[in-house]
Design an enzyme around this catalytic site. Structure first.
Site, PDB file in Angstrom:
ATOM      1  N   SER A   1     -46.604 -48.818 -64.112  1.00 15.36           N
ATOM      2  CA  SER A   1     -47.372 -49.156 -65.318  1.00 15.36           C
ATOM      3  C   SER A   1     -48.528 -50.107 -65.026  1.00 15.36           C
ATOM      4  CB  SER A   1     -46.439 -49.802 -66.342  1.00 15.36           C
ATOM      5  OG  SER A   1     -45.836 -50.947 -65.767  1.00 15.36           O
TER       6      SER A   1
ATOM      7  N   ASP B   1     -39.131 -44.792 -57.937  1.00 15.46           N
ATOM      8  CA  ASP B   1     -39.648 -46.129 -58.252  1.00 15.46           C
ATOM      9  C   ASP B   1     -40.953 -46.057 -59.047  1.00 15.46           C
ATOM     10  OD1 ASP B   1     -40.549 -48.729 -58.267  1.00 15.46           O
ATOM     11  OD2 ASP B   1     -40.975 -48.808 -56.123  1.00 15.46           O
ATOM     12  N   GLY B   2     -40.888 -46.461 -60.324  1.00 13.46           N
ATOM     13  CA  GLY B   2     -42.112 -46.628 -61.110  1.00 13.46           C
ATOM     14  C   GLY B   2     -42.376 -45.507 -62.098  1.00 13.46           C
TER      15      GLY B   2
ATOM     16  N   CYS C   1     -49.998 -50.259 -61.955  1.00  5.26           N
ATOM     17  CA  CYS C   1     -50.637 -49.797 -60.716  1.00  5.26           C
ATOM     18  C   CYS C   1     -52.031 -49.285 -60.974  1.00  5.26           C
ATOM     19  CB  CYS C   1     -49.877 -48.618 -60.129  1.00  5.26           C
ATOM     20  SG  CYS C   1     -48.217 -48.995 -59.665  1.00  5.26           S
TER      21      CYS C   1
ATOM     22  N   ARG D   1     -47.113 -58.518 -63.935  1.00  2.00           N
ATOM     23  CA  ARG D   1     -48.271 -58.203 -63.096  1.00  2.00           C
ATOM     24  C   ARG D   1     -47.883 -57.362 -61.895  1.00  2.00           C
ATOM     25  NH1 ARG D   1     -49.615 -64.107 -60.295  1.00  2.00           N
ATOM     26  NH2 ARG D   1     -47.805 -64.168 -58.928  1.00  2.00           N
TER      27      ARG D   1
ATOM     28  N   MET E   1     -47.761 -56.220 -58.045  1.00  2.00           N
ATOM     29  CA  MET E   1     -47.711 -57.002 -56.813  1.00  2.00           C
ATOM     30  C   MET E   1     -48.979 -56.788 -55.990  1.00  2.00           C
ATOM     31  SD  MET E   1     -45.108 -58.693 -57.302  1.00  2.00           S
ATOM     32  CE  MET E   1     -44.759 -59.539 -55.780  1.00  2.00           C
TER      33      MET E   1
ATOM     34  N   SER F   1     -41.732 -52.641 -65.538  1.00  2.00           N
ATOM     35  CA  SER F   1     -42.176 -53.048 -66.881  1.00  2.00           C
ATOM     36  C   SER F   1     -41.018 -53.044 -67.876  1.00  2.00           C
ATOM     37  CB  SER F   1     -43.297 -52.135 -67.383  1.00  2.00           C
ATOM     38  OG  SER F   1     -42.786 -50.875 -67.723  1.00  2.00           O
TER      39      SER F   1
ATOM     40  N   ARG G   1     -48.101 -55.759 -48.439  1.00  2.00           N
ATOM     41  CA  ARG G   1     -47.548 -54.556 -49.079  1.00  2.00           C
ATOM     42  C   ARG G   1     -48.588 -53.437 -49.049  1.00  2.00           C
ATOM     43  NH1 ARG G   1     -46.514 -52.067 -54.175  1.00  2.00           N
ATOM     44  NH2 ARG G   1     -44.334 -51.428 -54.191  1.00  2.00           N
TER      45      ARG G   1
ATOM     46  N   HIS H   1     -42.874 -36.505 -79.644  1.00  2.00           N
ATOM     47  CA  HIS H   1     -42.889 -37.870 -80.183  1.00  2.00           C
ATOM     48  C   HIS H   1     -42.850 -37.795 -81.712  1.00  2.00           C
ATOM     49  CE1 HIS H   1     -43.839 -40.335 -76.559  1.00  2.00           C
ATOM     50  NE2 HIS H   1     -44.166 -39.145 -76.095  1.00  2.00           N
TER      51      HIS H   1
HETATM   52  P1  XMP Z   1     -43.134 -49.689 -63.587  1.00  2.00           P
HETATM   53  O1  XMP Z   1     -43.828 -48.477 -64.088  1.00  2.00           O
HETATM   54  O2  XMP Z   1     -41.648 -49.623 -63.771  1.00  2.00           O
HETATM   55  O3  XMP Z   1     -43.407 -49.699 -62.007  1.00  2.00           O
HETATM   56  O4  XMP Z   1     -43.701 -50.946 -64.165  1.00  2.00           O
HETATM   57  C1  XMP Z   1     -42.879 -50.656 -61.134  1.00  2.00           C
HETATM   58  C2  XMP Z   1     -43.216 -50.292 -59.702  1.00  2.00           C
HETATM   59  O5  XMP Z   1     -44.637 -50.314 -59.491  1.00  2.00           O
HETATM   60  C3  XMP Z   1     -44.906 -50.602 -58.108  1.00  2.00           C
HETATM   61  N1  XMP Z   1     -45.901 -51.667 -58.077  1.00  2.00           N
HETATM   62  C4  XMP Z   1     -47.206 -51.456 -57.873  1.00  2.00           C
HETATM   63  N2  XMP Z   1     -47.886 -50.341 -57.563  1.00  2.00           N
HETATM   64  N3  XMP Z   1     -49.881 -51.592 -57.565  1.00  2.00           N
HETATM   65  C5  XMP Z   1     -49.230 -50.419 -57.390  1.00  2.00           C
HETATM   66  O6  XMP Z   1     -49.878 -49.411 -57.089  1.00  2.00           O
HETATM   67  C6  XMP Z   1     -49.262 -52.757 -57.866  1.00  2.00           C
HETATM   68  O7  XMP Z   1     -49.891 -53.804 -58.020  1.00  2.00           O
HETATM   69  C7  XMP Z   1     -47.846 -52.688 -58.013  1.00  2.00           C
HETATM   70  N4  XMP Z   1     -46.908 -53.635 -58.261  1.00  2.00           N
HETATM   71  C8  XMP Z   1     -45.726 -52.965 -58.302  1.00  2.00           C
HETATM   72  C9  XMP Z   1     -43.599 -51.012 -57.475  1.00  2.00           C
HETATM   73  O8  XMP Z   1     -43.154 -49.948 -56.690  1.00  2.00           O
HETATM   74  C10 XMP Z   1     -42.705 -51.285 -58.666  1.00  2.00           C
HETATM   75  O9  XMP Z   1     -41.336 -51.134 -58.378  1.00  2.00           O
END
Ligand code: XMP
Length: 499
Positions: free
Chosen positions: A312, A347-348, A314, A395, A397, A371, A410, A480
């Site tokens: 979210s 992941d994500g 990224c 935020r 990473m 998030s 990273r 939705h």
């Molecule tokens: P959600 O969608 O759950 O995603 O908020 C969390 C995952 O996002 C990754 N992550 C990042 N990816 N830029 C990125 O491209 C970033 O700054 C960043 N920070 C976190 C990470 O894999 C996390 O678990």
């Protein structure tokens, strides 16, 4: 020979004959005949070769998501928290130890009093440390008595300068290391006490058992625990951070997560491989997004984490032009590793519980979320109010702020100068949500219902039985709430465009 006029005009090129890649909103699970009631669906899984979880959910290794409080709540509710690495090695180690010790029957870090302290000093100390009683020990740690708030109160009313040795109970009930939790409870009921100091043969204090501790542990029957009953915990380590890996391993972390935005890099793979050889903990390697990457790490990884840019916060995909829509990425990786029996973690990008179901149906063994948990009480950071609504900071990473904290590797970069940062994430806020346990309940409840729709009694069956259908833009809108004004907020639904 006749030629295709379009081809001649250059409309088609090999370069642009491209495969399609899909993400969560592009697909839905095809409902199937079922005899699985959602409450009966078994959601237990494996996160890595040797670590089982009762709930297939992980909290992300991010500095606005997972420190000890989040990890304790995740493990107590059956999942896993991964401690972030924007902390120096020592502090990260302390966080891991806190989780491992959180539900210990025998507390090792015991708050003690000395016989010559005044009762008011001890009263203040107990308030500061958040305890209700303390063993009284001499300079050699030998147990002389025990003091509690109840002992202190009458003295405070008369004279707060009295010494502990006058107020304490000196006929202390103690026990040895061998005592079982059930025996300790019986002892406490029999003597109407709430804590039992643990001593060695010479009466030296080695620990403390409390009634609250034992009862609390019983409350979390679904917790993710190691063989000794301690909560499970993960720790993120940079791709080249051998010292952090060693320290987290020694502190008892169950799983180390190689924390890299693009693990399909020769140097990262070599380093991750050597970390895996050096530590006793399982090592999950990530992130990857293709079958080729999965094949390159599957021989030494205990788990593989998938996600190139779905998060979210990224901006990887817009900044670099690279990435893989998450459902395709999961399915490719799961397909590539299936002969190897190595768990896959998605992941994500998860916004709703239905996305968790889709991720697992596509082949993941567990999902990691940032998030979704960042707005909970347990996540680091405080609640702020904006326009009358409550939020917590969240935020990436790869945001400038987080990279300044030390996470630039990273993204395989180590700029000397702040102005050289090329961020791949943003700094944001997310709605405040309350307790992590209730968020997790909603997430897992949705997953169980998804398994019911597909007729899958457990995670393995879900992966095998699930079939997807492709959804059009109109189909997405239909999915939705539409043509209504939502009057009451649901605990598991927030429209996409509303923060
Ligand atoms: P959600 O969608 O759950 O995603 O908020 C969390 C995952 O996002 C990754 N992550 C990042 N990816 N830029 C990125 O491209 C970033 O700054 C960043 N920070 C976190 C990470 O894999 C996390 O678990």
């Amino acid at each position: 020979m006749a030629t295709n006029p379009h081809e001649e005009a250059g409309f088609y090129t090999e370069k642009l004959r491209v495969p399609e890649a899909l993400t969560f909103d592009d697909v839905l699970l095809r409902p199937k005949r079922s005899r699985v009631e959602p409450d009966e669906a078994d959601v237990s899984t494996r996160v890595s070769s040797n670590v089982d979880l009762n709930v297939p959910v992980l909290s992300a290794a991010m500095d606005t998501v997972t420190e000890a409080a989040t990890a304790v709540a995740m493990a107590r509710n059956g999942g896993l928290g991964v401690i972030h690495r924007n902390l120096d090695v020592e502090e990260a180690t302390v966080q891991v130890e806190r989780v491992k010790q959180a539900d210990e029957t025998i507390i090792r870090d015991v708050v003690t009093a000395s016989p010559h302290q005044t009762v008011s000093e001890v009263d203040r100390m107990m308030a500061r440390e958040g305890v209700n009683g303390a063993p009284v020990v001499d300079d050699d740690d030998r147990v002389l008595g025990i003091i509690s708030g109840t002992d202190i109160r009458p003295y405070l009313e008369v004279s707060d300068r009295d010494e502990v040795q006058e107020a304490m109970t000196d006929e202390v009930i103690t026990a040895s290391e061998a005592i079982e939790p059930r025996e300790a409870l019986e002892l406490m009921y029999e003597h109407k006490i709430e804590r039992v100091p643990i001593v060695d043969d010479e009466n030296h204090l080695t620990g403390l058992i409390t009634m609250q501790g034992i009862l609390q542990r019983r409350e979390y029957s679904e917790a993710a625990r190691d063989e000794d009953g301690a909560l499970r915990v993960g720790a993120a380590v940079g791709p080249f951070e051998h010292d952090r890996a060693e320290a987290a391993d020694e502190a008892g972390a169950d799983v180390l997560f190689i924390d890299c935005a693009h693990a399909h890099n020769g140097d990262v793979i070599d380093s991750a491989h050597s970390i895996a050889r050096e530590v006793a903990a399982d090592v999950v390697v990530g992130n990857v997004g293709t079958r080729e990457a999965a094949r390159d790490v599957v021989d030494f990884a205990d788990g593989i984490k998938v996600g190139i840019g779905p998060g979210s916060i990224c901006t990887t995909r817009v900044v670099t032009g690279a990435g893989m829509p998450q459902i395709t990425a999961i399915a490719e990786v799961a397909d590539a590793v299936s002969p190897h029996d190595v768990p896959v973690i998605a992941d994500g990008g998860v916004r709703y519980s239905g996305d968790v179901a889709k991720a697992i149906a596509a082949g993941a063994d567990a999902v990691m979320l940032g998030s979704y948990f960042a707005g909970t009480d347990e996540a680091p950071g405080r609640v702020v109010t904006m326009n009358g609504k409550k939020y917590k900071q969240y935020r990436g990473m790869g945001s400038v702020g987080a990279m300044q904290g030390g996470d630039a590797d990273r993204y395989l970069k180590e700029p000397d100068d702040e102005e050289e940062y090329v961020p791949e994430g943003v700094e944001a806020a997310t709605p405040y949500k309350g307790s992590l346990a209730s968020e997790l309940t909603q997430l897992v409840g949705g997953l169980r219902s998804g398994m019911g729709y597909v007729g899958a009694p457990d995670v393995e069956a879900f992966k095998e039985r699930a079939e997807f259908v492709r959804v059009s833009a109109a189909g997405q809108r239909e999915g939705h709430p539409h043509d209504v004004v939502i009057t009451d907020e649901a605990p598991n639904y927030r429209p996409d465009d509303v923060a």
